[in-house]
Scaffold this motif. Structure first.
Motif, PDB file in Angstrom:
ATOM      1  N   SER A 229       1.047  -1.037   0.052  1.00 60.21           N
ATOM      2  CA  SER A 229       0.016   0.062   0.148  1.00 60.21           C
ATOM      3  C   SER A 229       0.946   1.223   0.076  1.00 60.21           C
ATOM      4  O   SER A 229       1.975   1.204   0.187  1.00 60.21           O
ATOM      5  CB  SER A 229      -0.841   0.019   1.331  1.00 60.21           C
ATOM      6  OG  SER A 229       0.075   0.125   2.163  1.00 60.21           O
ATOM      7  N   VAL A 230       0.307   2.335  -0.244  1.00 63.92           N
ATOM      8  CA  VAL A 230       1.098   3.482  -0.024  1.00 63.92           C
ATOM      9  C   VAL A 230       1.684   3.997   1.131  1.00 63.92           C
ATOM     10  O   VAL A 230       3.041   4.120   1.338  1.00 63.92           O
ATOM     11  CB  VAL A 230       0.087   4.840  -0.514  1.00 63.92           C
ATOM     12  CG1 VAL A 230       0.925   6.264  -0.367  1.00 63.92           C
ATOM     13  CG2 VAL A 230      -0.407   4.589  -1.984  1.00 63.92           C
ATOM     14  N   PHE A 231       0.978   3.579   2.295  1.00 65.31           N
ATOM     15  CA  PHE A 231       1.575   3.612   3.669  1.00 65.31           C
ATOM     16  C   PHE A 231       2.605   2.724   3.737  1.00 65.31           C
ATOM     17  O   PHE A 231       3.454   3.054   4.318  1.00 65.31           O
ATOM     18  CB  PHE A 231       0.393   3.684   4.815  1.00 65.31           C
ATOM     19  CG  PHE A 231       0.982   4.124   6.056  1.00 65.31           C
ATOM     20  CD1 PHE A 231       1.089   5.139   6.456  1.00 65.31           C
ATOM     21  CD2 PHE A 231       1.114   2.798   7.192  1.00 65.31           C
ATOM     22  CE1 PHE A 231       1.936   5.565   7.698  1.00 65.31           C
ATOM     23  CE2 PHE A 231       1.412   3.286   8.378  1.00 65.31           C
ATOM     24  CZ  PHE A 231       1.752   4.395   8.643  1.00 65.31           C
ATOM     25  N   ASP A 232       2.476   1.426   3.421  1.00 65.38           N
ATOM     26  CA  ASP A 232       3.617   0.441   3.733  1.00 65.38           C
ATOM     27  C   ASP A 232       4.872   1.151   2.887  1.00 65.38           C
ATOM     28  O   ASP A 232       5.936   1.086   3.372  1.00 65.38           O
ATOM     29  CB  ASP A 232       3.232  -0.889   2.928  1.00 65.38           C
ATOM     30  CG  ASP A 232       2.244  -1.693   3.516  1.00 65.38           C
ATOM     31  OD1 ASP A 232       1.974  -1.171   4.851  1.00 65.38           O
ATOM     32  OD2 ASP A 232       1.311  -2.213   3.147  1.00 65.38           O
ATOM     33  N   GLY A 233       4.596   1.653   1.655  1.00 68.25           N
ATOM     34  CA  GLY A 233       5.686   2.057   0.960  1.00 68.25           C
ATOM     35  C   GLY A 233       6.308   3.203   1.517  1.00 68.25           C
ATOM     36  O   GLY A 233       7.375   3.439   1.436  1.00 68.25           O
ATOM     37  N   ILE A 234       5.592   4.208   1.974  1.00 71.59           N
ATOM     38  CA  ILE A 234       5.981   5.232   2.807  1.00 71.59           C
ATOM     39  C   ILE A 234       7.139   5.183   3.770  1.00 71.59           C
ATOM     40  O   ILE A 234       8.225   5.682   4.021  1.00 71.59           O
ATOM     41  CB  ILE A 234       4.938   6.146   3.343  1.00 71.59           C
ATOM     42  CG1 ILE A 234       4.374   6.862   2.150  1.00 71.59           C
ATOM     43  CG2 ILE A 234       5.351   7.486   4.297  1.00 71.59           C
ATOM     44  CD1 ILE A 234       5.023   7.831   1.395  1.00 71.59           C
ATOM     45  N   LYS A 235       6.577   3.898   4.916  1.00 70.79           N
ATOM     46  CA  LYS A 235       7.446   3.628   5.580  1.00 70.79           C
ATOM     47  C   LYS A 235       9.003   3.274   5.341  1.00 70.79           C
ATOM     48  O   LYS A 235       9.884   3.465   5.798  1.00 70.79           O
ATOM     49  CB  LYS A 235       6.828   2.529   6.589  1.00 70.79           C
ATOM     50  CG  LYS A 235       5.629   3.056   7.331  1.00 70.79           C
ATOM     51  CD  LYS A 235       5.104   2.038   8.375  1.00 70.79           C
ATOM     52  CE  LYS A 235       4.195   0.853   7.862  1.00 70.79           C
ATOM     53  NZ  LYS A 235       3.661  -0.031   8.630  1.00 70.79           N
ATOM     54  N   ILE A 236       8.927   2.120   4.363  1.00 70.51           N
ATOM     55  CA  ILE A 236       9.940   1.734   3.788  1.00 70.51           C
ATOM     56  C   ILE A 236      11.002   2.810   3.041  1.00 70.51           C
ATOM     57  O   ILE A 236      11.973   2.861   3.346  1.00 70.51           O
ATOM     58  CB  ILE A 236       9.867   0.557   2.682  1.00 70.51           C
ATOM     59  CG1 ILE A 236       9.042  -0.612   3.377  1.00 70.51           C
ATOM     60  CG2 ILE A 236      11.091   0.127   1.979  1.00 70.51           C
ATOM     61  CD1 ILE A 236       8.432  -1.388   2.139  1.00 70.51           C
ATOM     62  N   THR A 237      10.410   3.715   2.382  1.00 67.57           N
ATOM     63  CA  THR A 237      10.811   4.490   1.614  1.00 67.57           C
ATOM     64  C   THR A 237      11.662   5.831   2.629  1.00 67.57           C
ATOM     65  O   THR A 237      12.714   5.976   2.547  1.00 67.57           O
ATOM     66  CB  THR A 237       9.972   5.623   0.676  1.00 67.57           C
ATOM     67  OG1 THR A 237       9.438   4.521  -0.094  1.00 67.57           O
ATOM     68  CG2 THR A 237      10.684   6.455   0.004  1.00 67.57           C
TER      69      THR A 237
END
Length: 328
Positions: free
Chosen positions: A312-320
């Motif tokens: 998800s966008v939120f998952d990706g934001i955390k990793i990024t």
């Protein structure tokens, strides 16, 4: 990243050309291919918007070859395709604002360069399929949501024109020469290695940089502009699955996104949550050539290549965010 495996095939006997392989999306594809034992990966990049640092750790590997060259040179394109099984064409000059300021260079790279790659693939005796980076900008002024592949509007920028012309050329080459070609219409891809420097940086790395520096970001418009932001690993999955999908009879184009709308205000809220800060953004005028809302129907990608975005966008934001913080 890339703990999930997006293929069942043995990659050790395959050779893949990644154009723009030192860039953001290209270098992430290279990382996946190497992690899962690709026989050979050849990287073609002129380093105008890509960086050697993105691929440096792979260059000493025996199954990696780097060619510093420009897709505007047909001979270089033909050389890069020699002995290659699959072409993943990511090389392009991105950015709507850049294309508005300098439409000629965008045209040279994105249209002439793309045509050169099509010719090189057509003339190759080894290439089985070409997968290329298309763009959601092709939907232009269409207000229909969600976006479906068959219905587009009129382009709103020179960049959008170039990416639509890519699709037209790919379609003609597929019909005329019997080539297998798949276009992936990316929707606002983000993630590690995306460039935060320069006047054409994308919104997410700029927001993350602001958060890391404890500064207020600048938002164009009222912040209610929405996009179907797509984490890079989802885009890599799409490339791998498109490359290895069963035989296709004609040129196909499919949306690559997560399938959800996120406003710029929501995006900043996600980032401040991850960063554990509280800062209000600054708002300014909307940007020329931008559409207000975007959302993809990803049903065709699922049906055609088995695409199922995992992040998800939120998952990706955390990793990024973690990646940028550790690479400051």
């Amino acid at each position: 990243m890339y703990e999930a495996k997006y293929h069942n095939e043995d990659l050790s006997g395959l050779s893949v050309l990644v154009t723009g392989g030192a860039g953001f999306i290209g270098s992430n594809i290279v990382e996946y291919l190497i992690k899962y034992g690709i026989g050979k990966v050849r990287i073609l990049d002129n380093l105008s918007t890509g960086y050697l640092a993105n691929i440096e750790k792979y260059l000493s590997l025996p199954n990696v070859e780097f060619i510093q060259g420009d897709i505007r040179d047909l001979k270089i394109c033909e050389q890069a395709c020699e002995g290659i099984d699959f072409v993943l064409h990511q090389a392009a000059l991105g950015s709507v604002p850049r294309s508005i300021l300098d439409p000629i260079t965008s045209n040279d790279v994105n249209i002439t360069g793309f045509l050169n790659m099509l010719m090189a693939v057509k003339n190759s005796s080894s290439v089985k399929r070409m997968v290329y980076a298309a763009s959601s900008s092709t939907y232009g002024d269409s207000k229909e949501l969600p976006k479906v592949e068959e219905r587009i509007g009129r382009p709103l920028s020179p960049y959008a024109v170039t990416k639509y012309v890519n699709e037209l050329y790919a379609d003609v080459f597929s019909k005329t020469y019997g080539m297998e070609i798949i276009g992936l219409r990316y929707f606002n891809v983000f993630g590690p290695r995306q460039n935060v420097k320069g006047p054409y940086a994308a919104v997410i790395p700029l927001f993350i940089e602001s958060a890391l520096k404890n500064n207020a970001p600048t938002i164009n418009g009222d912040g209610e502009t929405s996009r179907d932001f797509t984490f890079i690993e989802n885009a890599v999955q799409a490339n791998i699955k498109a490359m290895l999908a069963p035989k296709i009879e004609k040129h196909e184009v499919c949306n690559i996104a997560f399938g959800e709308r996120t406003t710029l205000n929501m995006l900043w809220e996600y980032i401040t949550n991850v960063a554990q800060i509280e800062i209000k953004p600054n708002y300014q005028h909307e940007r020329v050539g931008d559409i207000k809302h975007s959302l993809a129907n990803i049903g065709k990608a699922n049906e055609l290549i088995g695409y199922k975005p995992l992040f998800s966008v939120f998952d990706g934001i955390k990793i990024t965010y973690d990646w940028y913080r550790s690479n400051q």
